[in-house]
Structure formats: structure tokens, C-alpha cells
Design an enzyme around this catalytic site. Structure first.
Site, PDB file in Angstrom:
ATOM      1  N   GLU A 121       2.478  -3.665   0.925  1.00  0.00           N
ATOM      2  CA  GLU A 121       1.350  -3.718  -0.029  1.00  0.00           C
ATOM      3  C   GLU A 121       0.124  -4.382   0.614  1.00  0.00           C
ATOM      4  O   GLU A 121      -0.567  -5.198  -0.011  1.00  0.00           O
ATOM      5  CB  GLU A 121       1.748  -4.479  -1.301  1.00  0.00           C
ATOM      6  CG  GLU A 121       2.970  -3.924  -1.999  1.00  0.00           C
ATOM      7  CD  GLU A 121       2.714  -2.642  -2.790  1.00  0.00           C
ATOM      8  OE1 GLU A 121       1.593  -2.084  -2.708  1.00  0.00           O
ATOM      9  OE2 GLU A 121       3.639  -2.200  -3.478  1.00  0.00           O
ATOM     10  N   SER A 134       4.837   8.108  -1.641  1.00  0.00           N
ATOM     11  CA  SER A 134       4.907   8.874  -0.387  1.00  0.00           C
ATOM     12  C   SER A 134       5.943   8.300   0.581  1.00  0.00           C
ATOM     13  O   SER A 134       6.076   8.800   1.697  1.00  0.00           O
ATOM     14  CB  SER A 134       3.522   8.908   0.285  1.00  0.00           C
ATOM     15  OG  SER A 134       3.111   7.598   0.663  1.00  0.00           O
TER      16      SER A 134
HETATM   17  P1  TMP Z   1       3.141   1.574  -3.835  1.00  0.00           P
HETATM   18  O1  TMP Z   1       2.117   2.172  -2.914  1.00  0.00           O
HETATM   19  O2  TMP Z   1       4.145   0.745  -3.127  1.00  0.00           O
HETATM   20  O3  TMP Z   1       3.752   2.585  -4.737  1.00  0.00           O
HETATM   21  O4  TMP Z   1       2.396   0.510  -4.765  1.00  0.00           O
HETATM   22  C1  TMP Z   1       1.051   0.556  -5.008  1.00  0.00           C
HETATM   23  C2  TMP Z   1       0.662  -0.490  -6.028  1.00  0.00           C
HETATM   24  O5  TMP Z   1      -0.762  -0.531  -6.127  1.00  0.00           O
HETATM   25  C3  TMP Z   1       1.175  -0.237  -7.450  1.00  0.00           C
HETATM   26  O6  TMP Z   1       1.584  -1.457  -8.043  1.00  0.00           O
HETATM   27  C4  TMP Z   1      -0.045   0.279  -8.183  1.00  0.00           C
HETATM   28  C5  TMP Z   1      -1.174  -0.421  -7.484  1.00  0.00           C
HETATM   29  N1  TMP Z   1      -2.468   0.229  -7.486  1.00  0.00           N
HETATM   30  C6  TMP Z   1      -3.604  -0.499  -7.838  1.00  0.00           C
HETATM   31  O7  TMP Z   1      -3.499  -1.679  -8.185  1.00  0.00           O
HETATM   32  N2  TMP Z   1      -4.821   0.088  -7.801  1.00  0.00           N
HETATM   33  C7  TMP Z   1      -4.991   1.399  -7.409  1.00  0.00           C
HETATM   34  O8  TMP Z   1      -6.128   1.875  -7.368  1.00  0.00           O
HETATM   35  C8  TMP Z   1      -3.808   2.163  -7.039  1.00  0.00           C
HETATM   36  C9  TMP Z   1      -3.938   3.586  -6.609  1.00  0.00           C
HETATM   37  C10 TMP Z   1      -2.585   1.533  -7.096  1.00  0.00           C
HETATM   38 MG    MG Z   2       5.620   0.595  -1.843  1.00  0.00          MG
END
Ligand code: TMP
Ligand code: MG
Length: 196
Positions: A99, A30
Site C-alpha cells: 500500500e 490486479s
Molecule cells: P489494494 O490495491 O490493495 O486493493 O488496496 C487499495 C486501497 O486503496 C483500498 O483500501 C482502497 C483504497 N483507495 C483509496 O483510498 N483511494 C482511491 O482513490 C483508490 C482507487 C483506492
Molecule cells: Mg493489496
């Protein structure tokens, strides 16, 4: 520029002398990190001292940089837990945290302390996990924030705005670092959480 961006020229410059907390929250894909980087770069252009932190858990791309899905990147410090941030951010005017969902609950107090020290704190993180449940310290960070930006992705099924992250591989570990190999953005209609 987002209307809530405190660097919005319409806001009085005195604003910069006070601490503030901004949270950028949304599902995967997003543009959260993209927006975080954009705000931090503007602070760097304004010659403010910026420190950026990310949790050690996210080793997806690089240990020293924050990287958006569009490959936009900015230098960062990897920290084991939220307790390390206060000392490392000592001289910063602006503190970025990416994060945030992966940090311990202590991050909420750390962020409050940084804002009390008149720092501008900008946080990005997933609001919901793959089950559609609030993720880590994010709910409390959203509560203490002065400014909240919710970002939407595009649903991979419908092409409509998406607020949920679908895990497309099996596994019930809350933390499973990944990208398009493991996750898709979905709207409510196409999001199917695992049965409890
Ligand atoms: P982002 O929001 O920067 O794309 O990265 C989200 C990170 O979180 C990605 O490495 C995947 C991870 N994640 C989890 O570990 N558990 C979850 O339930 C979700 C939805 C994402
Ligand atoms: Mg990110």
C-alpha cells in the site's frame, strides 16, 4: 516466476549482494499484494531476513498482517510514516512495503537509502487513484525502481484486462479504504473519472 524476479535462477547469484528496488504497481484487484507475498515468501524460504511494512491507514483486515484479496497473508509491521522504516529494517536483507500509495513522499528517499544499504526492496501500490491520477509517492517510486511490474485486473464491465479503479460510491476523499463494496476494476473504455 516473473522474468524480472531477481530470484530468477537465470540471474547471477552476485546480484543478491547488491541493493535493488522492485515496484509492483497496478489497479485494485490486479494481484499486487499476492505478487508481493509470493516474492517475500521465496526470500523467507531462502532463509533471508525479511521485514514487511504497511501504512497505518490501511486497517481493512488486520493490523499485523498484509492480506491479499485472495486471503493470502503474511506478518507485517504497521508504521505511521516512512521515517520509521529505516530503523525497523536495520537487520533485514529484504524489505517489503505494501500500500505504498498511502505513504508520505519521504518514502522515496527511505527506499533509496535501503537499497544503498544493499537491501532488496519490494514495493506494491496503486499507481492511480479513483480519478485516474498518479497516487502519492508511486510515480517517483516507479522512476527510481530497477524493476517494474505492472499488474492488470479484469474489467467488471467488459471482462477485458483492466488498468483503472472505478469508485462506485459517492465521495471525493482521496483516501477511502475499501474493497468490492466501493471499487471495481475497469478498462479505459469503462472507466469514468469524476468531472473536475
Ligand atoms: P489494494 O490495491 O490493495 O486493493 O488496496 C487499495 C486501497 O486503496 C483500498 O483500501 C482502497 C483504497 N483507495 C483509496 O483510498 N483511494 C482511491 O482513490 C483508490 C482507487 C483506492
Ligand atoms: Mg493489496
Amino acid at each position: 516466476m516473473h522474468p524480472n524476479d531477481p530470484f530468477n535462477a537465470e540471474l547471477p547469484s552476485e546480484h543478491l549482494h547488491f541493493g535493488s528496488v522492485e515496484v509492483i504497481a497496478g489497479c485494485m484487484f490486479s494481484g499486487k499484494t499476492e505478487e508481493l507475498i509470493r516474492r517475500l515468501r521465496r526470500a523467507q524460504i531462502a532463509k533471508l531476513k525479511v521485514e514487511i511494512f504497511k501504512p497505518q491507514i490501511d486497517t481493512r483486515y488486520s493490523r499485523q498482517e498484509i492480506v491479499s484479496h485472495c486471503e493470502n497473508r503474511i506478518d507485517s509491521i504497521v508504521v505511521k510514516d516512512s521515517g520509521n522504516i529505516i530503523v525497523l529494517a536495520k537487520d533485514a536483507h529484504v524489505v517489503g512495503i505494501d500500500e505504498a500509495q498511502f505513504f508520505d513522499d519521504g518514502l522515496v528517499d527511505v527506499v533509496e537509502q535501503l537499497a544503498q544499504q544493499n537491501k532488496r526492496v519490494i514495493i506494491a501500490g496503486l499507481d492511480l487513484d479513483y480519478r485516474g491520477k498518479p497516487f502519492g509517492p508511486m510515480p517517483n517510486l516507479l522512476c527510481i525502481a530497477d524493476y517494474v511490474t505492472k499488474t492488470l485486473a479484469i474489467c467488471m464491465k467488459s471482462g477485458l484486462p483492466a488498468s483503472r479503479t472505478q469508485r462506485i460510491v459517492s465521495g471525493d476523499r482521496l483516501i477511502d479504504v475499501g474493497h468490492t463494496d466501493k471499487y471495481e476494476a475497469r478498462n479505459r473504455a469503462y472507466f469514468s473519472p469524476p468531472s473536475e
